[in-house]
Structures are given as C-alpha cells and as structure tokens.
Write an enzyme that holds these catalytic residues in place. Structure first.
Site, PDB file in Angstrom:
ATOM      1  N   LYS A  50      -6.667   8.122 -56.444  1.00  9.59           N
ATOM      2  CA  LYS A  50      -7.402   7.590 -55.315  1.00  9.59           C
ATOM      3  C   LYS A  50      -7.840   8.753 -54.426  1.00  9.59           C
ATOM      4  CE  LYS A  50      -7.388   4.368 -51.520  1.00  9.59           C
ATOM      5  NZ  LYS A  50      -6.714   3.900 -50.327  1.00  9.59           N
TER       6      LYS A  50
ATOM      7  N   CYS B 155       6.260   4.796 -44.213  1.00  7.11           N
ATOM      8  CA  CYS B 155       5.304   5.869 -44.521  1.00  7.11           C
ATOM      9  C   CYS B 155       4.356   5.981 -43.332  1.00  7.11           C
ATOM     10  CB  CYS B 155       4.511   5.577 -45.795  1.00  7.11           C
ATOM     11  SG  CYS B 155       3.187   6.792 -46.049  1.00  7.11           S
TER      12      CYS B 155
ATOM     13  N   HIS C 298     -15.983   9.434 -47.018  1.00  7.22           N
ATOM     14  CA  HIS C 298     -15.994   9.989 -48.377  1.00  7.22           C
ATOM     15  C   HIS C 298     -16.465   8.933 -49.362  1.00  7.22           C
ATOM     16  CE1 HIS C 298     -12.291   7.890 -49.302  1.00  7.22           C
ATOM     17  NE2 HIS C 298     -11.588   8.571 -48.408  1.00  7.22           N
TER      18      HIS C 298
ATOM     19  N   CYS D  94       6.274   7.616 -50.992  1.00  5.38           N
ATOM     20  CA  CYS D  94       5.231   6.591 -50.924  1.00  5.38           C
ATOM     21  C   CYS D  94       4.382   6.682 -52.180  1.00  5.38           C
ATOM     22  CB  CYS D  94       4.368   6.815 -49.677  1.00  5.38           C
ATOM     23  SG  CYS D  94       2.812   5.915 -49.735  1.00  5.38           S
TER      24      CYS D  94
ATOM     25  N   LYS E 242      -7.541  12.284 -48.203  1.00  6.28           N
ATOM     26  CA  LYS E 242      -7.426  13.613 -47.632  1.00  6.28           C
ATOM     27  C   LYS E 242      -6.130  14.266 -48.109  1.00  6.28           C
ATOM     28  CE  LYS E 242      -6.984  14.338 -43.167  1.00  6.28           C
ATOM     29  NZ  LYS E 242      -7.257  14.337 -41.713  1.00  6.28           N
TER      30      LYS E 242
ATOM     31  N   HIS F 186     -15.121   5.363 -49.165  1.00 11.54           N
ATOM     32  CA  HIS F 186     -15.702   4.525 -48.105  1.00 11.54           C
ATOM     33  C   HIS F 186     -17.119   4.086 -48.488  1.00 11.54           C
ATOM     34  CE1 HIS F 186     -13.118   7.440 -45.643  1.00 11.54           C
ATOM     35  NE2 HIS F 186     -12.484   6.302 -45.565  1.00 11.54           N
TER      36      HIS F 186
ATOM     37  N   CYS G  86       0.628   5.451 -44.412  1.00 14.75           N
ATOM     38  CA  CYS G  86       0.222   4.052 -44.627  1.00 14.75           C
ATOM     39  C   CYS G  86       0.412   3.233 -43.351  1.00 14.75           C
ATOM     40  CB  CYS G  86       1.053   3.393 -45.715  1.00 14.75           C
ATOM     41  SG  CYS G  86       0.894   4.105 -47.342  1.00 14.75           S
TER      42      CYS G  86
ATOM     43  N   HIS H 188       0.754   7.913 -51.201  1.00 14.69           N
ATOM     44  CA  HIS H 188       0.611   9.269 -50.665  1.00 14.69           C
ATOM     45  C   HIS H 188       1.458  10.307 -51.369  1.00 14.69           C
ATOM     46  CE1 HIS H 188      -1.087   6.780 -47.419  1.00 14.69           C
ATOM     47  NE2 HIS H 188      -1.931   7.786 -47.368  1.00 14.69           N
TER      48      HIS H 188
HETATM   49 ZN   LIG Z   1       1.822   6.087 -47.800  1.00 12.91          ZN
END
Ligand SMILES: [Zn+2]
Length: 501
Positions: free
Chosen positions: A294, A126, A18, A144, A297, A21, A129, A147
């Site tokens: 950020k 997590c 994506h 987290c 997905k 990256h 992570c 996330h």
């Molecule tokens: Zn996380």
C-alpha cells in the site's frame, strides 16, 4: 430530477496527495460524471481530514500552528484535483465551522440516546492508524499490519460509543438493504465483522487538544471517527441547514477496503443511534499498490500522480486508473502498465479510430460527415455496448464500463477493416460506411466522457458536433441515429501519440 450524493473518503493532511488518493478520487469523479449524464442532480463531495494527534505533531515539526499547517496542505489537494479534472461540487475541511457545529450535534444526539458513556481504556494503539488493536489483529512483535511499526500501550479515560449494542440492529438493517455494499464480497466482509462481535470504540481523548470539544465535557475532544465520518453529513448542511441536509442525505460512499469497519460498521451504528438514516450505499475499492505494498509515507513508495500526468496527459492517467484495475480488487501500479494501456487502448484503439474516420471523410467525403444508416450493422453493437456500459457504471465498476465502451471502438475498427473505405471510390457506399463509423464514434464519445472528459470534448468538436458532450443525456444520446450528417469533420493532431517506456 433525482438527487445523487457521492462522497470520497476525506484525506488526512499529514500526507500530500499521492496515487492512492488520486485513485479513489478519479473513480468518484467518473461515477459522478456518469450520473450527471443520466440527468441526475449530482453532488460530489471530497475534502480533507484535519484534526488529531498526527496533524498536531506534523505541525509542530513544521514549526507551524496546526491551523496554519492544515491551511498549507489542504490547497495541495484542491490543486491536485483541479489538475486531474475532478468535478467535485464541494470540498470540505474538518476545521470549518459548518463541520464543527454538525459534529457537536451528532455527538450530543448519540450521548442523549445513551450510546456514549465514560469508561477507562487500556490497549495497544497504533498512532499512525489512530486505532487500538487486539493481539490477533497485530503482526508478531506487536507490529501494526498496515504500518509495520510497533504499537504503543495506552491507558486513558475516554468516552465510548457502545457499538456492542448494535449487532442486531446492524444485521437487521443490512438484511433489509441487500446489495447496499458493492462488490458483494466486500459486503460479506462487513457482515462478517458484525457477526464476529462488536467492541465499543473510543470517541474522545483528553491527551489531544487539536480537535472538536465534546459539547457536554470540553476536557475531551472528539476522536477520529465522530469527527471524520461526520463530514458526509456536515458538508450538506447537517447541524446548520436541515432543509439542505434532507435534500441530499443519504449519501453513496466510495471507500477503501481498509476502512470497511469504520464506514460499514461504526458509521451506520452511529447514525442509527442519532436517529439518522444510514448511507444509501458503499462501493468498496481495493488498494492501488506500488511494488506490492500500500502506498504510504511510512513505506516510502509514494507515486505523485501529477508526475505521471506529465507523461501521458490527464486523460491518459485517468483512463489507466479507471480501466486497469477492477474496482474492489487490489491493483498494482507499474509504469510499464500505464504506458501499455495508453498505447493499446488510447493510441491504437480510440486514437486510431478517430484518425481513420477523419482521414477517410476528408479524402472521400469532402470533409463532410455523412448520415448513418438506421439499419447499420454497427447499430446492434452500439446498443449492447450502451446496455453493458450503463449497467457497469451503475455497479460502480468503471473497468467493466470502459471495456464495454471499448467493445464499440473495436467493433467499429473491425467494421472499417472489413469494408476498407479508404480503397473505395467516393460514392454512396463509402458515405454509408463512414456515416455509420461517425455515429459509432459519437456514441463512444458520450459513453467515454465520464472517464476522459477533455478528450471526448475534443472528439465531439472534431466530429463537428455542437455544444458540450457533458451536456448530453443518456439513454437518448446513446441511441443509434443521433449523428445528423452534413457536419464538418476535422482531422487535427493525434489524440494520443504513441509512447515508448
Ligand atoms: Zn498502523
């Protein structure tokens, strides 16, 4: 010739490529291309991170073995980088044999040094992570922060890397290598983490089988950091070809700000433990956000870079990524921003300059480029543009580098507007102005080539210059007076036709 080894992080194969990256990879590509222009022997590495629990889970969901699953995702990265004109010299996959032998070697060295020990770990973890967190690193409700999902309570017997023993050694090393992390405020962040106290971290799991077994205890597989970070070593021969490894190591790392702890604290400690020199440097980028978050997905705000390439071309997209955000800070991707940059910098500035120069040379100089004047008023602009561009690339600051290169484009457009050669009769005065403009454009083409290589090759050919712009070497090729004159200048199609949002 000096060696320059540059790496991107390796990307985790649970996500398809994506914009996030692409961001780091394009920055890396442009920096690698700049160092090639400097005449250095460059090795530019990227790759995929293919082990761990999440990959095993994703494979199961897809009804594939983990190996078959990673075999289906890794090529998507290779294809995306090919489409974005990424000039990586190697692509490492952590499931390759060359990687596995190197990881085992690195683990064994740290174990032999007494820095890896068996212990019991209980903590909040997590799974996305693959990281344990303390309470003060979590959002309310034990979420987290990256996330926004609840962490799990985990208790297991792990091998630990005794990071807590490395505080002084790391601080001493950084004191002896000032400026090794850029930008400076990210370096201070890393030092803050070290001064704040270091916790041992887990390097193995017994609950996972999709990974590299510890060489002294094969009930455990290597967990995340020893596997992933070691790619920077194993790709250049660590554990399999010492001579090659010594030729390339240490590396310059490009990383995102979310992996400072792992790359600037864990990693040099692991290397010191193993008796390997820490990296030559780190350039830390912010995130390219999408809608203020950020891209991931999990948050569902993923932008596929290849969709944008269809709209603005590979170089239009590369230019935006490199120019729009100051590397180190966060950027916020918007479609309007992409089109705005394209129109102002590429269509109106660079595209317009080439079109003007080629048109006037066609009409007033019989299509043959005149020679520049040694004492042209543009010569000083070119000299300072080169100095600032080179310094900025050296600081891993592409947006500043491009702004400095574009200052020469703006100066040349202003020079043409002041002289209005399109209104003058053909003759020595028009020839002088156009020779200067061609020379400025030639220098711009060299300096912009790390960012927009295909476009620069096209401009190079339209100026009548032979060979490949990427084979030029600076500073010689950026020195005023290189355009020989007498070459056929071609107008061609608009480089960057204007776009509407
Ligand atoms: Zn996380």
């Amino acid at each position: 010739m000096s060696n320059y080894f540059l790496t991107t992080p390796i990307y985790y194969v649970t996500a398809k490529p994506h914009l996030g990256h692409a961001y780091t990879t394009i920055i890396g590509d442009a920096i690698a291309r700049w160092h090639r222009l400097l005449g250095e022997n460059v090795h530019f590495l990227t790759g995929t991170d293919e082990h761990g629990q999440k990959v095993a889970q994703a494979a199961e969901t897809a009804g594939l073995s983990p190996q078959a699953f990673t075999d289906s995702i890794a090529p998507l990265y290779q294809q995306a980088w090919h489409q974005l004109n990424i000039s990586n010299d190697d692509f490492i996959r952590t499931t390759e044999q060359r990687h596995k032998v190197g990881v085992a070697d690195l683990l064994q060295r740290c174990y032999d040094a007494g820095d890896i020990e068996l212990d019991l770990y209980k903590g909040k973890y997590c799974i996305h992570c693959e990281e344990y967190y303390t309470d003060d690193e979590l959002d309310p409700g034990d979420l987290c922060r990256i996330h926004k999902l609840p962490v799990e309570h985990v208790e297991e017997e792990n091998y630990f890397f005794r990071l807590s023993r490395f505080q002084d050694r790391l601080l001493d090393w950084y004191a002896a290598h000032p400026g090794s992390i850029v930008p400076e405020f990210r370096g201070n962040e890393a030092l803050g983490l070290i001064r704040g106290g270091l916790r041992d971290f887990s390097v193995s799991r017994t609950s996972i089988t999709w990974g590299i077994p510890l060489p002294w205890d094969d009930k455990h597989v290597a967990y995340v950091w020893f596997d992933a970070l070691a790619n920077y070593l194993t790709a250049v021969g660590y554990g399999s070809d010492d001579e090659r490894f010594n030729e390339w190591w240490p590396a310059h790392h490009l990383i995102g700000k979310d992996i400072i702890r792992h790359h600037c604290v864990y990693w040099p400690a692991m290397l010191l433990s193993a008796g390997i020199e820490p990296p030559a440097g780190w350039a830390v980028g912010g995130w390219l956000l999408s809608g203020g978050e950020k891209m991931s997905k999990t948050t569902g705000n993923v932008v596929n870079p290849l969709d944008l390439v269809a709209d603005v071309g590979v170089d239009g997209f590369r230019y935006y990524v490199l120019a729009d955000t100051q590397y180190g800070n966060d950027g916020d991707f918007t479609y309007e921003g992409l089109i705005g940059r394209y129109n102002s910098d590429l269509a109106n500035n660079l595209g317009n300059l080439l079109a003007r120069v080629a048109t006037v040379v066609g009409k007033k100089c019989d299509g043959i480029g005149p020679t520049p004047r040694p004492d042209s008023p543009l010569a000083t602009a070119a000299e300072s543009s080169y100095a600032t561009t080179a310094a900025a690339w050296g600081d891993s600051a592409p947006s500043r580098a491009l702004d400095a290169t574009w200052s020469l484009i703006r100066a040349t457009n202003a020079f043409l507007e002041a002289n209005e050669p399109w209104k003058a009769e053909p003759g020595p005065e028009v020839d002088a102005v156009m020779g200067d403009a061609l020379e400025a454009l030639r220098i711009v083409t060299v300096l912009a080539s790390p960012a927009i290589p295909d476009t620069c090759q096209t401009v190079w050919e339209r100026l009548g210059l032979p060979g490949r712009v990427e084979d030029q070497r600076v500073p010689a090729a950026a020195t005023w007076g290189g355009y020989p004159g007498g070459l056929t200048v071609t107008k061609g199609e608009a480089l960057f036709p204007r776009k509407t949002v």
